[in-house]
Structure formats: structure tokens, C-alpha cells
Design a protein around this motif. Structure first.
Motif, PDB file in Angstrom:
ATOM      1  N   ILE A 100       0.998  -1.209   0.098  1.00 23.16           N
ATOM      2  CA  ILE A 100      -0.016   0.001   0.105  1.00 23.16           C
ATOM      3  C   ILE A 100       0.827   1.165  -0.001  1.00 23.16           C
ATOM      4  O   ILE A 100       0.602   2.350  -0.759  1.00 23.16           O
ATOM      5  CB  ILE A 100      -0.970   0.051   0.942  1.00 23.16           C
ATOM      6  CG1 ILE A 100      -2.076  -0.945   0.875  1.00 23.16           C
ATOM      7  CG2 ILE A 100      -1.611   1.524   1.301  1.00 23.16           C
ATOM      8  CD1 ILE A 100      -2.972  -1.300   2.268  1.00 23.16           C
ATOM      9  N   GLY A 101       1.884   1.153   0.733  1.00 23.48           N
ATOM     10  CA  GLY A 101       2.780   2.301   0.671  1.00 23.48           C
ATOM     11  C   GLY A 101       3.584   2.545  -0.284  1.00 23.48           C
ATOM     12  O   GLY A 101       3.525   3.837  -0.964  1.00 23.48           O
ATOM     13  N   ALA A 102       3.954   1.612  -1.187  1.00 21.18           N
ATOM     14  CA  ALA A 102       4.551   1.836  -2.388  1.00 21.18           C
ATOM     15  C   ALA A 102       3.667   2.110  -3.530  1.00 21.18           C
ATOM     16  O   ALA A 102       4.239   3.072  -4.247  1.00 21.18           O
ATOM     17  CB  ALA A 102       5.144   0.290  -2.829  1.00 21.18           C
ATOM     18  N   SER A 103       2.500   1.827  -3.537  1.00 20.48           N
ATOM     19  CA  SER A 103       1.394   2.172  -4.455  1.00 20.48           C
ATOM     20  C   SER A 103       1.034   3.700  -4.312  1.00 20.48           C
ATOM     21  O   SER A 103       0.841   4.447  -5.275  1.00 20.48           O
ATOM     22  CB  SER A 103       0.298   1.391  -4.598  1.00 20.48           C
ATOM     23  OG  SER A 103      -0.241   1.242  -3.346  1.00 20.48           O
ATOM     24  N   ALA A 104       1.162   4.107  -2.868  1.00 17.28           N
ATOM     25  CA  ALA A 104       0.593   5.410  -2.571  1.00 17.28           C
ATOM     26  C   ALA A 104       1.805   6.389  -2.908  1.00 17.28           C
ATOM     27  O   ALA A 104       1.552   7.676  -3.189  1.00 17.28           O
ATOM     28  CB  ALA A 104       0.474   5.737  -0.944  1.00 17.28           C
ATOM     29  N   GLN A 105       3.008   6.018  -3.084  1.00 13.83           N
ATOM     30  CA  GLN A 105       3.973   7.151  -3.567  1.00 13.83           C
ATOM     31  C   GLN A 105       4.353   6.989  -4.987  1.00 13.83           C
ATOM     32  O   GLN A 105       5.096   7.951  -5.435  1.00 13.83           O
ATOM     33  CB  GLN A 105       5.492   6.104  -2.887  1.00 13.83           C
ATOM     34  CG  GLN A 105       5.574   5.975  -1.490  1.00 13.83           C
ATOM     35  CD  GLN A 105       6.428   6.783  -0.590  1.00 13.83           C
ATOM     36  OE1 GLN A 105       7.075   7.377  -1.271  1.00 13.83           O
ATOM     37  NE2 GLN A 105       6.310   7.045   0.689  1.00 13.83           N
ATOM     38  N   GLN A 106       3.624   6.368  -5.565  1.00 12.29           N
ATOM     39  CA  GLN A 106       3.766   6.607  -7.116  1.00 12.29           C
ATOM     40  C   GLN A 106       3.367   8.089  -7.601  1.00 12.29           C
ATOM     41  O   GLN A 106       1.990   8.347  -7.198  1.00 12.29           O
ATOM     42  CB  GLN A 106       2.607   5.649  -7.947  1.00 12.29           C
ATOM     43  CG  GLN A 106       2.801   5.654  -9.410  1.00 12.29           C
ATOM     44  CD  GLN A 106       1.827   4.685 -10.265  1.00 12.29           C
ATOM     45  OE1 GLN A 106       1.365   3.817  -9.506  1.00 12.29           O
ATOM     46  NE2 GLN A 106       2.235   4.385 -11.487  1.00 12.29           N
ATOM     47  N   LEU A 107       4.144   8.634  -8.301  1.00 13.57           N
ATOM     48  CA  LEU A 107       3.884  10.318  -8.839  1.00 13.57           C
ATOM     49  C   LEU A 107       2.994  10.101 -10.016  1.00 13.57           C
ATOM     50  O   LEU A 107       3.338   9.443 -10.981  1.00 13.57           O
ATOM     51  CB  LEU A 107       5.096  10.652  -9.027  1.00 13.57           C
ATOM     52  CG  LEU A 107       6.014  10.989  -7.542  1.00 13.57           C
ATOM     53  CD1 LEU A 107       7.284  11.754  -7.864  1.00 13.57           C
ATOM     54  CD2 LEU A 107       5.037  11.888  -6.624  1.00 13.57           C
ATOM     55  N   THR A 108       2.331  11.043 -10.209  1.00 11.27           N
ATOM     56  CA  THR A 108       1.400  11.345 -11.419  1.00 11.27           C
ATOM     57  C   THR A 108       2.635  12.413 -12.236  1.00 11.27           C
ATOM     58  O   THR A 108       2.456  13.381 -11.810  1.00 11.27           O
ATOM     59  CB  THR A 108       0.246  11.924 -11.230  1.00 11.27           C
ATOM     60  OG1 THR A 108      -0.829  11.099 -10.517  1.00 11.27           O
ATOM     61  CG2 THR A 108      -0.540  12.221 -12.590  1.00 11.27           C
ATOM     62  N   ARG A 109       2.694  11.952 -13.400  1.00  9.42           N
ATOM     63  CA  ARG A 109       3.545  13.038 -14.250  1.00  9.42           C
ATOM     64  C   ARG A 109       2.695  13.574 -15.188  1.00  9.42           C
ATOM     65  O   ARG A 109       2.068  12.950 -15.950  1.00  9.42           O
ATOM     66  CB  ARG A 109       4.612  12.043 -14.796  1.00  9.42           C
ATOM     67  CG  ARG A 109       5.711  11.480 -13.853  1.00  9.42           C
ATOM     68  CD  ARG A 109       6.815  10.974 -14.389  1.00  9.42           C
ATOM     69  NE  ARG A 109       7.671  11.740 -15.319  1.00  9.42           N
ATOM     70  CZ  ARG A 109       8.459  11.562 -16.368  1.00  9.42           C
ATOM     71  NH1 ARG A 109       8.357  10.240 -16.584  1.00  9.42           N
ATOM     72  NH2 ARG A 109       8.946  12.359 -17.183  1.00  9.42           N
ATOM     73  N   PHE A 110       2.947  14.778 -15.507  1.00 13.70           N
ATOM     74  CA  PHE A 110       2.349  15.679 -16.730  1.00 13.70           C
ATOM     75  C   PHE A 110       3.129  16.225 -17.603  1.00 13.70           C
ATOM     76  O   PHE A 110       4.321  16.371 -17.369  1.00 13.70           O
ATOM     77  CB  PHE A 110       1.755  16.959 -15.957  1.00 13.70           C
ATOM     78  CG  PHE A 110       0.498  16.643 -14.877  1.00 13.70           C
ATOM     79  CD1 PHE A 110      -0.811  16.732 -15.289  1.00 13.70           C
ATOM     80  CD2 PHE A 110       0.750  16.289 -13.654  1.00 13.70           C
ATOM     81  CE1 PHE A 110      -1.807  16.744 -14.500  1.00 13.70           C
ATOM     82  CE2 PHE A 110      -0.161  16.110 -12.503  1.00 13.70           C
ATOM     83  CZ  PHE A 110      -1.584  16.217 -13.257  1.00 13.70           C
ATOM     84  N   ALA A 111       2.572  16.096 -18.799  1.00 12.45           N
ATOM     85  CA  ALA A 111       3.149  16.777 -19.852  1.00 12.45           C
ATOM     86  C   ALA A 111       2.476  17.876 -20.653  1.00 12.45           C
ATOM     87  O   ALA A 111       1.205  17.809 -20.416  1.00 12.45           O
ATOM     88  CB  ALA A 111       3.822  15.712 -20.869  1.00 12.45           C
ATOM     89  N   VAL A 112       3.015  18.751 -21.206  1.00 17.36           N
ATOM     90  CA  VAL A 112       2.163  19.576 -22.000  1.00 17.36           C
ATOM     91  C   VAL A 112       2.561  19.510 -23.400  1.00 17.36           C
ATOM     92  O   VAL A 112       3.582  19.091 -23.868  1.00 17.36           O
ATOM     93  CB  VAL A 112       2.520  20.998 -21.723  1.00 17.36           C
ATOM     94  CG1 VAL A 112       2.115  21.342 -20.030  1.00 17.36           C
ATOM     95  CG2 VAL A 112       4.011  21.339 -21.614  1.00 17.36           C
ATOM     96  N   VAL A 113       1.653  19.981 -24.272  1.00  9.49           N
ATOM     97  CA  VAL A 113       1.800  19.990 -25.722  1.00  9.49           C
ATOM     98  C   VAL A 113       1.120  21.140 -26.478  1.00  9.49           C
ATOM     99  O   VAL A 113       0.331  21.512 -26.009  1.00  9.49           O
ATOM    100  CB  VAL A 113       1.233  18.688 -26.585  1.00  9.49           C
ATOM    101  CG1 VAL A 113      -0.180  18.649 -26.402  1.00  9.49           C
ATOM    102  CG2 VAL A 113       1.780  18.368 -27.863  1.00  9.49           C
ATOM    103  N   ASP A 114       1.848  21.645 -27.503  1.00  6.32           N
ATOM    104  CA  ASP A 114       1.434  22.963 -28.163  1.00  6.32           C
ATOM    105  C   ASP A 114       0.842  22.607 -29.651  1.00  6.32           C
ATOM    106  O   ASP A 114       1.217  22.244 -30.619  1.00  6.32           O
ATOM    107  CB  ASP A 114       2.708  23.805 -28.426  1.00  6.32           C
ATOM    108  CG  ASP A 114       2.190  25.143 -28.959  1.00  6.32           C
ATOM    109  OD1 ASP A 114       1.141  25.288 -29.277  1.00  6.32           O
ATOM    110  OD2 ASP A 114       2.978  26.022 -29.136  1.00  6.32           O
ATOM    111  N   LEU A 115      -0.707  22.485 -29.483  1.00  5.89           N
ATOM    112  CA  LEU A 115      -1.267  21.714 -30.636  1.00  5.89           C
ATOM    113  C   LEU A 115      -1.109  22.670 -31.812  1.00  5.89           C
ATOM    114  O   LEU A 115      -1.081  22.173 -33.044  1.00  5.89           O
ATOM    115  CB  LEU A 115      -2.829  21.371 -30.373  1.00  5.89           C
ATOM    116  CG  LEU A 115      -3.222  19.993 -29.650  1.00  5.89           C
ATOM    117  CD1 LEU A 115      -4.690  19.743 -29.428  1.00  5.89           C
ATOM    118  CD2 LEU A 115      -2.753  18.968 -30.488  1.00  5.89           C
ATOM    119  N   PRO A 116      -1.318  23.924 -31.825  1.00  3.84           N
ATOM    120  CA  PRO A 116      -1.242  24.845 -33.129  1.00  3.84           C
ATOM    121  C   PRO A 116       0.340  24.734 -33.667  1.00  3.84           C
ATOM    122  O   PRO A 116       0.307  24.807 -34.926  1.00  3.84           O
ATOM    123  CB  PRO A 116      -1.348  26.319 -32.359  1.00  3.84           C
ATOM    124  CG  PRO A 116      -2.545  26.000 -31.330  1.00  3.84           C
ATOM    125  CD  PRO A 116      -1.910  24.784 -30.705  1.00  3.84           C
TER     126      PRO A 116
END
Length: 176
Positions: free
Chosen positions: A17-33
Motif C-alpha cells: 500500500i505504501g509503495a503504490s501510494a508513493q507513485q507520482l503522477t507525471r504531467f506533460a504539455v503539448v502545443d497543438l497549434p
């Protein structure tokens, strides 16, 4: 012995449970135009859009030149002391300037609408979204935000901008 097994099972569950709670969400950005500009600049629809944009700009330049010529004539009339001609030219300059403002407003809105339709065509979007998904999954991102249409992005690190990678992948797949 039984207490030790139960204790080990509880500890093991806690570690999982501790290991799964430590997983980070990673974001990216993209410039569609930017992707649109780089990838679809050779298409017929884009050439039509660019031709229309150039025609509108030529019309605006022509109207500006006419207004400037009228302003020069007005200065000449002021120097000659011809008040009636100055008033007539003032009126004509005002009308042409107001027409130019309205023309610019309308044509800009039309061109922006046409640009949005180009970037939102289903085949374009599907191909781009597929490539964004592939890049995001391969680089470990769990969410990708459109940089130009998200007013919630106040800052981002250039390291999370995957725009160039998506463009390069699309161009490679298209054989360019």
C-alpha cells in the motif's frame, strides 16, 4: 509462529500500500497549434487558408494606403486653407477608417474560425492524439495538457513539453 505469519502479512500489505501510494503522477504539455503548423503546412486546406489570409492582408494594406493618401490630401488642403475640402476629407477618412476596423474584426474572426476547424478535423486530431498517447506512454506521463487552451497552466518546465517529439514522430511516420 502464527503471530509471526499474521505480522508478516500485515507488514507486507503495508509495504504494498505504501509503495503504490508513493507513485507520482507525471504531467506533460503539448502545443497543438505548433504541431498543426509544422505537420500540416503542406496540405491543400492549409494552403487555402494561407491564401485567404494573404488576400485579407492585401485588402487591409490597400485600405491603409487609401487612408494615408487621403490624410496626405487633407494636409495639403489644410496648407491651402480650403476648409470645405478638409471637412470632406475628414468625413471620408473617418468612414474608411471605421470600415477598415469593422472589416479587420470580421475577417480576423472568420480566419480564426477557419484555423480552428483545420486543427480540429477528425483525421488530424486522431493522428495527433494517437501520437501524443504513444509519446506520453513511452515517456511515463499519465496526463498531457494542451498548452494553448488551458488557462490553468501558470508555469511548466520545458522538460515536460513533448511538442517537438510528437512533431518529429508524426513527420517520421509521414515519411518527411
Amino acid at each position: 509462529m502464527r503471530k509471526q505469519i499474521v505480522l508478516c502479512a500485515i507488514l507486507l500489505c503495508g509495504v504494498v500500500i505504501g509503495a503504490s501510494a508513493q507513485q507520482l503522477t507525471r504531467f506533460a504539455v503539448v502545443d497543438l497549434p505548433k504541431i498543426y503548423t509544422a505537420f500540416f503546412k503542406d496540405s491543400q486546406a492549409v494552403r487555402d487558408f494561407e491564401e485567404r489570409s494573404a488576400k485579407v492582408q492585401a485588402d487591409i494594406d490597400k485600405m491603409n494606403a487609401e487612408i494615408q493618401a487621403l490624410q496626405k490630401n487633407r494636409l495639403d488642403a489644410v496648407a491651402a486653407g480650403d476648409q470645405q475640402k478638409v471637412l470632406n476629407l475628414d468625413n471620408e477618412i473617418y468612414k474608411k477608417t471605421e470600415f477598415l476596423k469593422e472589416y479587420y474584426r470580421i475577417k480576423t474572426a472568420e480566419l480564426e474560425d477557419q484555423r480552428k476547424k483545420l486543427t480540429q478535423s477528425s483525421s488530424f486530431l486522431q493522428q495527433v492524439y494517437d501520437e501524443i498517447r504513444i509519446v506520453a506512454e513511452s515517456d511515463g506521463y499519465s496526463m498531457v495538457l494542451n498548452l494553448k487552451e488551458s488557462s490553468g497552466i501558470l508555469w511548466y518546465s520545458p522538460t515536460v513539453d513533448i511538442t517537438e517529439k510528437v512533431i518529429n514522430n508524426l513527420l517520421t511516420k509521414a515519411g518527411r
